[in-house]
Design an enzyme around this catalytic site. Structure first.
Site, PDB file in Angstrom:
ATOM      1  N   PRO A 194       3.253  17.677 -21.644  1.00 56.58           N
ATOM      2  CA  PRO A 194       1.895  17.932 -21.125  1.00 56.58           C
ATOM      3  C   PRO A 194       0.874  17.980 -22.263  1.00 56.58           C
ATOM      4  CG  PRO A 194       3.462  19.620 -20.400  1.00 56.58           C
ATOM      5  CD  PRO A 194       4.155  18.790 -21.426  1.00 56.58           C
ATOM      6  N   GLU A 195      -0.124  17.142 -22.162  1.00 57.53           N
ATOM      7  CA  GLU A 195      -1.228  17.140 -23.125  1.00 57.53           C
ATOM      8  C   GLU A 195      -2.448  17.759 -22.448  1.00 57.53           C
ATOM      9  OE1 GLU A 195      -1.246  16.065 -26.249  1.00 57.53           O
ATOM     10  OE2 GLU A 195       0.651  14.990 -26.425  1.00 57.53           O
TER      11      GLU A 195
END
Ligand code: ZN
Length: 290
Positions: A2-3
Site C-alpha cells: 500500500p502506497e
C-alpha cells in the site's frame, strides 16, 4: 504494498461507514503485528466514538472521542475540560488492508482485528505479513515522533518545485532516492518516483544538486499528476471496501516505466533500462530522460 494512493483510497472507502459510529466491541485475534497491539487497546477503544478520518503520509488517522468525554457533559463548570480525544494511528505495512464487514461474517485467515460498530458493521483489519500496526495516541498526533519529522504532503500547497530545488542544493545523491526521502516530501514511493521522473524527462541517476529550478517545477507537477491519477483510479474500487469478497483497494494503473525494464518506451520505442539506486530497482529510458 500500500502506497499513499491506496491509503487515501482506504480512507475514502471506509470513512462513510465508520465516522460517527460508536465502537461497541474490539476483537484482536492476532496482536503480534510490527508493533504489538497495546495491552489496554480493547479497554480504551470500547465506548469510543469515531470522528472524521484523516491521513498523513501513509498513516491513517482515526480520531476517537473517548467514553469519559461523553460522560463529562455538564461537568467542568469552571470551563476546564479534560482531554477528550485520542487517535488511532494505523499503518498498513506491506500487505495490510482495512475493509467493512457485517457482524456475523466469519473472519478469514489473517483477519487480525475487528472493531465492531454500533450499527452492526465492523472494521476488519487483514494483514498476511503482519508488517502493519495500529497504535493508540493520546492527544497531539503531530508531536508523535513518527509524524513530527515528515515533509509536506505531495498534493498540498506546501510542496512545489522550489522546495525540491532548495533542499537539493549541494547534494550529490541521485534525484530518485532524494525524491523518495520522507523529509523532502512524503508518500512518493518507488513506483511513483520512477513514473514522475519519466513524465518530467529527468534521468533518475542525475545528482539532485545539479537539477535546475525549472526542471524541479516540472517534476513537482509530475509527482502530483501520478499520485492524483492513482487516487482517481482507486476511486473506482471503493465498492470493494464493503463487498464480502476479494481484497480491497489495490489497483493497477497504467505504468510507463515501473516494472517494464527490457520493454519498449511508450514515448520513443527504445528499450527501457534497469539501474539500482539507493538499493531500489529503477527503470528509465535513456533517450527520454536526461
Ligand atoms: Zn523513451
Amino acid at each position: 504494498m500500500p502506497e499513499l494512493p491506496e491509503v487515501e483510497t482506504t480512507r475514502r472507502g471506509i470513512a462513510p461507514h465508520v465516522e460517527g459510529r460508536e465502537i461497541v466491541e474490539v476483537i484482536v485475534r492476532q496482536g503480534r503485528l510490527r508493533v504489538p497491539v497495546p495491552d489496554d487497546f480493547v479497554d480504551r477503544l470500547v465506548g469510543s466514538r469515531i470522528g472524521p478520518l484523516a491521513r498523513r503520509a501513509k498513516y491513517l488517522l482515526i480520531p476517537l472521542r473517548t467514553a469519559e468525554a461523553d460522560t463529562s457533559e455538564g461537568a467542568g463548570a469552571d470551563g476546564v475540560e479534560e482531554p477528550s480525544s485520542a487517535t488511532l494511528l494505523w499503518h498498513l505495512g506491506m500487505s495490510g488492508s482495512l475493509r467493512i464487514a457485517r457482524l456475523g461474517e466469519l473472519p478469514k485467515k489473517h483477519d487480525h482485528i475487528d472493531l465492531v460498530l454500533d450499527d452492526g458493521g465492523l472494521l476488519r483489519y487483514h494483514d498476511p505479513r503482519r508488517f502493519g500496526f495500529v497504535d493508540w495516541l493520546a492527544g497531539g498526533v503531530e508531536q508523535d515522533p513518527r509524524l513530527a519529522r515528515l515533509g509536506p504532503e505531495p498534493l498540498s500547497d506546501t510542496f512545489d518545485g522550489e522546495r525540491l530545488y532548495r533542499l537539493s542544493r549541494g547534494r550529490r545523491m541521485a534525484v530518485k532516492p532524494f525524491l523518495m526521502d520522507n523529509a523532502v516530501v512524503v508518500g512518493v514511493g518507488n513506483i511513483y518516483a520512477a513514473e514522475a521522473l519519466f513524465l518530467a524527462g529527468i534521468d533518475p541517476r542525475r545528482a539532485a544538486g545539479r537539477i535546475s529550478l525549472e526542471r524541479y517545477e516540472r517534476l513537482a507537477v509530475a509527482v502530483r499528476e501520478v499520485l492524483a491519477a492513482a487516487i482517481t483510479q482507486g476511486g473506482t474500487t471503493l465498492r470493494d471496501f464493503v463487498s464480502g469478497t476479494g481484497e480491497p483497494g489495490y489497483f493497477k494503473q497504467r505504468l510507463n516505466v515501473y516494472g517494464r525494464h527490457g520493454q519498449a518506451c511508450r514515448r520513443c520505442g527504445g528499450e527501457l533500462r534497469l539501474v539500482t539506486l539507493g538499493q531500489r530497482a529503477s527503470v528509465f529510458c535513456i533517450e527520454c530522460q536526461h
